[in-house]
Design an enzyme around this catalytic site. Structure first.
Site, short mmCIF file in Angstrom:
data_model
loop_
_atom_site.label_atom_id
_atom_site.label_comp_id
_atom_site.label_asym_id
_atom_site.label_seq_id
_atom_site.Cartn_x
_atom_site.Cartn_y
_atom_site.Cartn_z
N GLY A 186 52.96 63.29 2.17
CA GLY A 186 53.57 63.88 3.36
C GLY A 186 55.08 63.93 3.31
N SER A 187 55.70 63.79 4.48
CA SER A 187 57.13 64.08 4.62
C SER A 187 58.07 63.10 3.94
CB SER A 187 57.50 64.19 6.11
OG SER A 187 56.86 65.32 6.69
N THR A 188 57.55 61.98 3.42
CA THR A 188 58.43 61.13 2.62
C THR A 188 59.00 61.92 1.45
OG1 THR A 188 56.52 60.31 1.39
CG2 THR A 188 57.28 58.97 3.23
N LYS A 247 60.18 64.77 1.50
CA LYS A 247 61.35 65.55 1.90
C LYS A 247 62.64 64.88 1.44
CE LYS A 247 59.00 67.76 5.73
NZ LYS A 247 58.64 67.71 7.16
#
Length: 573
Positions: free
Chosen positions: A293-295, A297
């Site tokens: 997921g957004s980790t 980013k």
């Protein structure tokens, strides 16, 4: 003149050899009593010697016969050799705390040929050792075999109970048994051994094939058992609070790569690994691979800034979803506006991140992830090291979805190590579970300026974004939340989430990086029904930091603000 008494004329006649040799002298001497006694003594001595010679001859013959019979007995009573056991080195944590050691135990075996009543022996043994079936014991004791194992690793109480039965044909053999004084603590790092004391998982298996013993004769791990206790306890508490299926966490030194703690729940007791099911023995932290997921980013923004094609002052239009063929890229909490790079990161915009990675390019993005160690199986001491699952082929769509953490599955340990590189000045980090403060910094994989900028952006997430529940007074935290829908056949399960928080502390001078992961957490009344990372993984991180920072010698600091953000012309609304 007086003669001397010593003159030849004064000596008495003596018997010489020539006189004994004369027949007439021998006949006269034989008639004397003392001569007859001497002759009788000689005859008695000769008879005694003859008796002893005969006796020794008979004894020698008997011994020869017994030796032949003994050889035959040995051949029929041959006991197969046992596996050779050698003492394993103690395994200790970085402070010398014993995590694994050997003790001597007794194992019970039987010579079934000596069993006068196998039925009675089986009944008695079954009462002394109720975990053994009477029928099974009867079969073993009736086998007629010279050697059969009945039970390994008896406790002293069990050994005493069996010994008290006084059953002929039973005996004990001393063996080595591996014990883990701290029970489940660091079970997935330590691993375990088989019945013959051979390592079959974790560091135990690594030790059997590598020279990992220090000058003190021990295997010194990088783990700090105090930090391990705290990490495991907080993960377990969050699992219960959010009814999660599983959890994992890693704390790593951002410079040396030493893993200070690593936990995977559910876990097992290495003293009795078979008591736990396969799910408990599975190492989610270093073997399991997940879309994080957004980790991710954080890695995308780092790649964009390091490429020189993107700057903090750049803006991206996130007002509309991105449509690629039949796929749509949207935001979970849509801002529906044009956002700066810090805002894209702080609000965790999928749209803005996807557009940002398009400026980097497919090859540049993939090369950056590869330099961080996210595209290959990690080289670690544990045999439980998962290989990433890469998209085939790596398309532009793959690049965009990977930019916000979908389409590429990696291990949590890889994410923690890559996160350490983002905040330590840009040096690659190779994780190690062995005590090695001189492990050394790796190659430069991003510039120091980019590292400082990423630290500033991660601090912004904690101060004003989705990671606000992770901050700790005196120990400022930087980080990035991640919430990913679990991949299932044909797509994603919207209600089955993997939540995570990638962090480092203290913000002013990051010394340790950490990643925590919760598998399928549920919303609670306290989280208003939300099950995303900002509501569970972020506060979990804060509680862990609060407990372990003092243990790790981190000194409290005041609130930290990055000079990069202070100097930036970007206005964050």
């Amino acid at each position: 003149m007086t003669r001397s008494k010593h003159t030849p004329h004064s000596r008495a006649p003596s018997i010489g050899y020539d006189m004994i040799a004369r027949p007439e002298f021998a006949r006269s001497a034989a008639r004397r009593p003392e001569a007859r006694a001497l002759a009788g003594g000689r005859r008695r001595i000769s008879l005694a010697l003859s008796f002893f010679v005969v006796a020794f001859a008979v004894l020698a013959g008997r011994l020869a016969l017994l030796g032949a019979a003994s050889d035959e007995h040995v051949r029929t009573a041959y006991v197969p050799p046992l596996p050779v056991q050698s003492a394993r080195p103690d395994i200790v944590d970085r402070n010398g705390e014993i995590l694994a050691t050997d003790i001597i135990t007794a194992s019970l075996f039987a010579d079934a040929r000596k069993m006068s009543s196998p039925d009675e022996a089986a009944r008695k043994l079954a009462r002394a050792l109720p975990e053994l079936s009477e029928d099974w014991l009867r079969e073993k004791l009736s086998s007629g075999r010279a050697f059969v194992w009945l039970k390994r690793d008896l406790s002293p109480r069990q050994q005493y109970a069996v010994h008290s039965l006084g059953i002929p044909g039973l005996d004990f053999r001393r063996e080595l048994k591996r014990v883990y004084p701290n029970g489940r603590v660091a079970a997935h790092v330590l691993g375990y051994v088989d019945i013959d004391n051979r390592g079959i998982a974790g560091i135990e298996k690594y030790v059997d094939g590598h020279d990992a013993v220090s000058a003190d004769g021990q295997v010194e791990l990088s783990l700090d058992v105090r930090v391990q206790h705290a990490l495991t306890a907080e993960l377990a508490a969050s699992m219960e609070t959010f009814s999660a299926k599983a959890a994992s966490g890693i704390v790593i030194d951002v410079r040396s790569g030493e893993v200070m703690a690593m936990a995977s729940l559910p876990d097992f007791d290495p003293n009795d690994p078979t008591a736990s099911n396969e799910d408990g023995r599975f190492n989610r932290a270093s073997l399991g691979v997940y879309e994080m997921g957004s980790t991710f980013k954080a890695f995308t923004v780092a790649a964009a800034l390091d490429s020189g094609r993107v700057h903090l002052s750049d803006r991206y239009d996130a007002r509309k979803p991105i449509k690629v063929a039949r796929f749509t890229i949207n935001d979970f909490h849509a801002e529906r506006r044009i956002m700066s790079v810090p805002e894209v990161f702080m609000h965790s915009s999928n749209i803005g991140t996807a557009k940002m990675v398009m400026d980097v390019g497919r090859e540049g993005h993939r090369e950056f992830l590869d330099k961080l160690g996210l595209l290959d199986r990690p080289s670690i001491e544990l045999p439980e090291a998962g290989a990433p699952i890469l998209p085939r082929p790596w398309t532009d769509l793959s690049m965009m979805t990977i930019s916000y953490g979908h389409g590429l599955s990696v291990t949590p340990l890889q994410v923690a190590a890559a996160g350490a590189a983002l905040v330590n000045g840009g040096h690659k980090v190779t994780p190690t579970f062995l005590r090695n403060p001189d492990h050394g910094v790796g190659a430069q994989v991003l510039s120091g300026e980019t590292s400082l900028a990423v630290r500033a952006l991660m601090r912004l997430v904690v101060e004003e974004g989705t990671g606000s529940h992770a901050d700790v007074p005196g120990y400022p935290v930087i980080g990035k939340t991640g919430t990913a829908e679990k991949a299932v056949a044909g797509g994603y399960a919207k209600k089955s989430l993997i939540t995570s928080f990638l962090s480092a502390f203290p913000a002013n001078d990051p010394q340790f990086a950490m990643l925590v992961v919760l598998d399928e957490p549920k919303g609670t009344k306290a989280t208003y029904g939300y099950a995303t990372a900002g509501w569970n993984a972020a506060p979990l991180t804060g509680r862990i930091v609060q407990r372990i920072a003092p243990l790790l010698g981190v000194r409290p600091v005041e609130r930290w603000q990055s000079p990069v953000m202070e100097a930036s012309l970007v206005s964050v609304e």
